[in-house]
Structure formats: structure tokens, C-alpha cells
Scaffold this active site. Structure first.
Site, PDB file in Angstrom:
ATOM      1  N   ASP A   1       1.070  -1.220   0.110  1.00 51.83           N
ATOM      2  CA  ASP A   1       0.066  -0.173  -0.098  1.00 51.83           C
ATOM      3  C   ASP A   1       0.887   1.213  -0.161  1.00 51.83           C
ATOM      4  OD1 ASP A   1      -2.188   1.662   0.042  1.00 51.83           O
ATOM      5  OD2 ASP A   1      -2.635   0.994   2.133  1.00 51.83           O
TER       6      ASP A   1
ATOM      7  N   ASP B   1      -2.853   2.448  -6.150  1.00 54.56           N
ATOM      8  CA  ASP B   1      -1.759   2.476  -5.236  1.00 54.56           C
ATOM      9  C   ASP B   1      -1.684   1.213  -4.244  1.00 54.56           C
ATOM     10  OD1 ASP B   1      -4.143   2.964  -4.036  1.00 54.56           O
ATOM     11  OD2 ASP B   1      -3.473   4.744  -2.524  1.00 54.56           O
ATOM     12  N   GLU B   2      -2.492   0.071  -4.563  1.00 54.83           N
ATOM     13  CA  GLU B   2      -2.283  -1.005  -3.561  1.00 54.83           C
ATOM     14  C   GLU B   2      -2.695  -2.228  -4.537  1.00 54.83           C
ATOM     15  OE1 GLU B   2      -5.264  -1.692  -0.523  1.00 54.83           O
ATOM     16  OE2 GLU B   2      -6.475  -0.239  -1.361  1.00 54.83           O
TER      17      GLU B   2
END
Length: 362
Positions: free
Chosen positions: A11, A105-106
């Protein structure tokens, strides 16, 4: 032979804001809000410097300015965020093909078997974080465990720029001491309901039998029963066949005016478009979700003849659905807005890849 998976959840830390700080050195160390302005708009993302003042995503930017007068507002650059996200996924691909993106983003990574031949999942996570830092200048947090559920919780445990291992021998203690609101899948309303029943930690939750949990929480009760025991057999799936793609935001303060709702919907629409473009899936049906301050909710949908491929199309249909709502029929105050695109035209029948499971060291 044990068949436990070795899962990493990566993350990125304050991704949008961190990209802006990395691209503009003058912003480093300063409280930054992506989206909005002093007078109007909604914060799409906040740097950790801004979060110290209580600034959060989906907060009206005027309130963010009130909380942090030194905050710097910057316009979102979603093309740039997507570009950096692609670079991050290039790093992932040097370690494994079993990558399940959740957003820009993860992502989950199954490193039970990996391209580097590394035995330790912890060392793999450290190496991935170092490679991301070298390639993009950004920091990432990582959670490592035997399944996706625990790995995701673990990645949030030592943010920012942290790494948390919850190995098989630590799973029980980790989950039992965890505050109930930290369980992924337990939202604010459910957490409040659980606390009213005396469920404050995982240990409290574990005392309840499945049937009673289902009585109080519906089918989610069965889910809560399993996860507090660390049971999650979902594989990391790089080829999920998705029937819809969407995004939503829960606001710290209720939105009253339609104009504020429109401002709040713009970053949501941009996120939806980014996810559609990344998945290369475009649908013909758009659904607007509205949740009110009393937690009741409604949806409004519209189907069109051509695939929705542009931000202008997304926002035009969304605003049209919003304007069709007779607000006199519902409670004053909106706490959540969401947009979902569905009715995809493609027939993606790709085979789901599953990793062969072996025992390796954490």
C-alpha cells in the site's frame, strides 16, 4: 506438507500527495491537499503533514483550510498517478505474476513461489519496497501473512513507510488484540453496533458463535466469524472477471447542497475512469449511490447505447442522475456518494491463474 500461501499487501503511502511532493521539491515537508481550493471543492488526498491537522480525503477543502491554514492545494494529475502506478507494477512483476491490483496504489502479491527464488517473504517485501523507492522516490508500506485479509490489515499497522509480518504463529494474538474498527470490512456503523454489544476487540468478537453473529449482522456475520479466526482462502487473482468497476467516498461532514455533491463527485468520477482505463473495460450502465446521514441509501442508474469512455460522459450522466433525485423525499445530509460502471460489452473468459502453494520461510 503445509500449503499455506505467502501473501504480501503493498500500500503506497499518501500516494497522490506523495507523487506531488516528489515531483515538486518545494512541497516536501509541507501540508498538501490534492484537489479543491481555499474556497470550494473537496480534498481527494492529503499528505501526512496535512493529516496531522485532521485533514482527510473527501473533506470539503474549505474545512481543510480552516483546520490547516498553511495547507497547499494542488490540482490532481491522474495521468501522472497512473504513470507512477505502472512503474510500481513493473517492480511487482519482477517478483511474481500473481498480482491482484486493488487500485492505483495498492495490490496483493502471492510470493509463495517467486521469480527471484527468495525463500523469505519478509525479505521479498523489503526488497520490493526498496525497488519502489529507487524507481519512484516514494515509500510504501507492506503487510505479510498467510492470507489476503490479514496482510491488508498488517500493511496499515505501521504506516507510513512500515512493514508488518503476521506469521502463522502470531495470527491468533494479532487478531484478538486488534480494535474492532481496524478489521477490514467492519465499517464505522458496524463498529458502533458491535461496540454497543460489547464487541471492542477481536477477542470479544471471537466469543460469539456464528449463528448469533448472523442474527445481528446478516450474512456478514458469517464473514466476521471466519475472519477473526484468520480464515480466508481467497487466492490472489490477477485475472478477476469483474462485472462492474466503481469508487465511492464517505465524507467526514454531511453534504447538503447539490453543488457540493457535484464537486465531491468529480474526483470519484476520475477514479472510476482511471480504473476503467486500467482494466480496459468500458460499460454502458452508470449507477449513482447516495447514502444519507441516517445511513439509508438509494441508487439511480442509467444505461446508454455506447460505452462510457470519457470523463465528460461519466460526469454528465452522474450529474443527470443526481439532479433527478427529489431531495424532499429524503433526509437532509449526504454522507457517502459512489459511482459504478457496469454492463461491460466484452466477454472476458480468461482463465483465473492460481499459484501452486508451497511452504517457504517468512
Amino acid at each position: 506438507m503445509s500449503t499455506q500461501r505467502k501473501i504480501i499487501h503493498i500500500d503506497m503511502d499518501a500516494f497522490y500527495a506523495s507523487v506531488e511532493q516528489a515531483d515538486n521539491p518545494e512541497l516536501k515537508g509541507k501540508p498538501v491537499a490534492v484537489g479543491g481550493s481555499k474556497e470550494r471543492g473537496v480534498v481527494a488526498a492529503a499528505s501526512y503533514e496535512a493529516r496531522k491537522f485532521g485533514v482527510r480525503s473527501a473533506m470539503p477543502s474549505s474545512l481543510a483550510y480552516h483546520k490547516c491554514p498553511n495547507i497547499v492545494f494542488v490540482k490532481p494529475r491522474f495521468d501522472r498517478y497512473k504513470e507512477i502506478s505502472n512503474q510500481i507494477h513493473e517492480v511487482f512483476q519482477t517478483y511474481t505474476d500473481l498480482i491482484e491490483p486493488l487500485s492505483l496504489d495498492e495490490a496483493y502479491l502471492d510470493v509463495t513461489q517467486n521469480k527471484k527464488g527468495m525463500e523469505s517473504a519478509t525479505m521479498i517485501a523489503k526488497s520490493i519496497r526498496n525497488d519502489i523507492k529507487a524507481k519512484t522516490g516514494l515509500t510504501a508500506s507492506a503487510g505479510i501473512s498467510t492470507n489476503k485479509f490479514i496482510a491488508k490489515i498488517a500493511s496499515d499497522y505501521n504506516k507510513p513507510d512500515g512493514i508488518t509480518l503476521v506469521g502463522p504463529e502470531k495470527t491468533t494474538v494479532f487478531l484478538e488484540q486488534l480494535p474492532i474498527e481496524k478489521f477490514f470490512g467492519v465499517g464505522k456503523v458496524t463498529a458502533e453496533k458491535m461496540k454497543a454489544l460489547g464487541i471492542n476487540t477481536g477477542a470479544d468478537l471471537k466469543k460469539w458463535d456464528k449463528e448469533t453473529l448472523i442474527t445481528h449482522f446478516g450474512k456478514s456475520g458469517g464473514f466476521y466469524y471466519e475472519i477473526v479466526r484468520g480464515n480466508d482462502n481467497r487466492p490472489v487473482n490477477p485475472n478477476r472477471i469483474r462485472k462492474s468497476l466503481g469508487a465511492e467516498n464517505t465524507f467526514d461532514y454531511d453534504l447538503i447542497e447539490v453543488v457540493d455533491m457535484k464537486l465531491a463527485l468529480e474526483p470519484i468520477a476520475k477514479t472510476v475512469l482511471t480504473r476503467l482505463e486500467k482494466s480496459k473495460k468500458f460499460g454502458k450502465t452508470l449507477t449513482l449511490k447516495v447514502k444519507f446521514k441516517d445511513f439509508s441509501q438509494i441508487t439511480r442508474s442509467q444505461s446508454v447505447t455506447e460505452e462510457i469512455r470519457t470523463f465528460d460522459q461519466l460526469i454528465e450522466i452522474t450529474f443527470g442522475l443526481l439532479e433527478q433525485i427529489d431531495w424532499n423525499l429524503f433526509p437532509s445530509g449526504v454522507r457517502l456518494l459512489g459511482i459504478t460502471c457496469s454492463n461491460f460489452g466484452d466477454k472476458d473468459l480468461s482463465v483465473i491463474k492460481k499459484g501452486h502453494q508451497l511452504t517457504i520461510n517468512f
